[in-house]
Scaffold this motif. Structure first.
Motif, PDB file in Angstrom:
ATOM      1  N   GLY A   1      15.608  48.482  77.531  1.00 20.30           N
ATOM      2  CA  GLY A   1      17.492  48.172  77.761  1.00 20.30           C
ATOM      3  C   GLY A   1      17.783  48.601  78.825  1.00 20.30           C
ATOM      4  O   GLY A   1      17.452  49.475  79.804  1.00 20.30           O
ATOM      5  N   VAL A   2      18.610  47.779  79.433  1.00 21.69           N
ATOM      6  CA  VAL A   2      19.627  47.810  80.690  1.00 21.69           C
ATOM      7  C   VAL A   2      20.153  48.196  81.209  1.00 21.69           C
ATOM      8  O   VAL A   2      21.811  47.518  80.111  1.00 21.69           O
ATOM      9  N   SER A   3      21.209  49.318  81.709  1.00 20.24           N
ATOM     10  CA  SER A   3      22.763  49.413  81.313  1.00 20.24           C
ATOM     11  C   SER A   3      23.069  49.979  82.603  1.00 20.24           C
ATOM     12  O   SER A   3      22.488  51.082  82.873  1.00 20.24           O
ATOM     13  N   ASP A   4      23.744  49.497  83.494  1.00 23.28           N
ATOM     14  CA  ASP A   4      23.906  50.098  84.923  1.00 23.28           C
ATOM     15  C   ASP A   4      25.720  49.855  85.207  1.00 23.28           C
ATOM     16  O   ASP A   4      26.202  49.160  84.783  1.00 23.28           O
ATOM     17  N   VAL A   5      25.702  50.099  86.325  1.00 21.45           N
ATOM     18  CA  VAL A   5      27.152  50.724  86.927  1.00 21.45           C
ATOM     19  C   VAL A   5      27.927  49.328  87.202  1.00 21.45           C
ATOM     20  O   VAL A   5      29.327  49.105  87.843  1.00 21.45           O
ATOM     21  N   TYR A   6      26.529  48.096  87.541  1.00 20.08           N
ATOM     22  CA  TYR A   6      26.896  46.565  87.497  1.00 20.08           C
ATOM     23  C   TYR A   6      27.697  45.981  86.940  1.00 20.08           C
ATOM     24  O   TYR A   6      28.679  44.965  86.564  1.00 20.08           O
ATOM     25  N   GLY A   7      27.516  46.544  85.762  1.00 10.04           N
ATOM     26  CA  GLY A   7      28.219  46.055  84.788  1.00 10.04           C
ATOM     27  C   GLY A   7      26.852  45.669  82.964  1.00 10.04           C
ATOM     28  O   GLY A   7      27.475  44.991  82.560  1.00 10.04           O
ATOM     29  N   ASN A   8      26.043  45.467  83.581  1.00 10.85           N
ATOM     30  CA  ASN A   8      25.118  44.851  83.457  1.00 10.85           C
ATOM     31  C   ASN A   8      24.696  45.646  82.120  1.00 10.85           C
ATOM     32  O   ASN A   8      24.346  46.799  81.932  1.00 10.85           O
ATOM     33  N   ASN A   9      24.386  44.846  80.595  1.00 11.63           N
ATOM     34  CA  ASN A   9      23.863  45.604  79.599  1.00 11.63           C
ATOM     35  C   ASN A   9      23.242  44.320  78.488  1.00 11.63           C
ATOM     36  O   ASN A   9      24.112  43.362  78.067  1.00 11.63           O
ATOM     37  N   TYR A  10      21.862  45.118  78.662  1.00 11.18           N
ATOM     38  CA  TYR A  10      21.135  44.001  77.344  1.00 11.18           C
ATOM     39  C   TYR A  10      20.256  44.835  77.511  1.00 11.18           C
ATOM     40  O   TYR A  10      18.968  45.847  77.651  1.00 11.18           O
ATOM     41  N   GLY A  11      19.299  43.934  76.200  1.00  9.03           N
ATOM     42  CA  GLY A  11      17.827  45.146  76.169  1.00  9.03           C
ATOM     43  C   GLY A  11      17.613  44.524  74.713  1.00  9.03           C
ATOM     44  O   GLY A  11      17.749  42.938  74.101  1.00  9.03           O
ATOM     45  N   HIS A  12      15.954  44.889  74.493  1.00  7.19           N
ATOM     46  CA  HIS A  12      15.541  43.825  73.667  1.00  7.19           C
ATOM     47  C   HIS A  12      14.161  44.955  72.714  1.00  7.19           C
ATOM     48  O   HIS A  12      13.563  46.384  73.034  1.00  7.19           O
ATOM     49  N   SER A  13      14.180  44.731  71.675  1.00 11.04           N
ATOM     50  CA  SER A  13      12.882  45.868  70.732  1.00 11.04           C
ATOM     51  C   SER A  13      12.620  45.213  69.600  1.00 11.04           C
ATOM     52  O   SER A  13      12.984  43.989  69.275  1.00 11.04           O
ATOM     53  N   GLU A  14      10.980  45.127  69.800  1.00  8.77           N
ATOM     54  CA  GLU A  14      10.455  43.949  68.338  1.00  8.77           C
ATOM     55  C   GLU A  14       9.203  45.124  67.902  1.00  8.77           C
ATOM     56  O   GLU A  14       8.540  45.526  68.468  1.00  8.77           O
TER      57      GLU A  14
END
Length: 182
Positions: free
Chosen positions: A97-110
């Motif tokens: 997952g990605v969550s940073d100060v620029y507002g990116n918030n996404y991820g994946h699990s499988e």
């Protein structure tokens, strides 16, 4: 490919009462090795006859050449590792997952176990919601996905575009007089 030997040179010159003789002969013709024996400044034929006899003896001695083929006991090297078997039962899982100060918030699990795969991924949408997709694949069922949204969509308030004035008026273009060549 064999090299051609230079032609034997025989010179007979008188040089201060002495004859100079140069003799070249090929040695080892049966074994594809080429040697040249050169005799310079001999004074009589006995010496020439002795040298030719020595050359004949040397040419009859077998010359062992190196072989360029593989040795008789050659066997290929064992492989670095055994060939892969594709009949194994696939099993893996991952999560990132990605969550940073620029507002990116996404991820994946499988997770996968054989022919059954289950997973999910999520992403922040521009309208402020979180889109989450949960999926599974079970054998020949194909990709089955369930899409859900978390949060309320927020849209900016409508602001009309600024009013533009009329297009500018342009004056007449330049006028050119007749051209004389002269």
């Amino acid at each position: 490919m064999t090299r051609q030997p230079p032609q034997p040179k025989q010179q007979q010159q008188s040089c201060g009462g002495r004859e100079d003789v140069q003799i070249s002969c090929r040695v080892g013709a049966r074994t594809n090795s080429i040697h040249y024996i050169t005799i310079l400044h001999t004074t009589n034929m006995k010496t020439v006859a002795v040298v030719l006899a020595v050359a004949a003896v040397v040419s009859s001695v077998p010359v062992r050449l190196s072989s360029y083929g593989p040795p008789a006991h050659y066997a290929p090297a064992p492989p670095y590792r055994p060939a892969p078997s594709y009949n194994t039962h696939p099993r893996y899982n991952f999560d990132w997952g990605v969550s940073d100060v620029y507002g990116n918030n996404y991820g994946h699990s499988e997770d996968r176990d054989g022919y059954t795969t289950r997973g999910s991924y999520y992403v922040d949408l521009p309208d402020g919601r979180l889109q989450k997709v949960t999926y599974y694949v079970d054998g020949d069922s194909g990709f089955v996905a369930d899409v859900s949204y978390v949060g309320q969509a927020h849209y900016p308030a409508f602001r009309p575009a600024p009013a533009y004035g009329p297009a500018p008026a342009y004056g007449p273009g330049p006028v050119f007089g007749p051209t004389t060549y002269g």
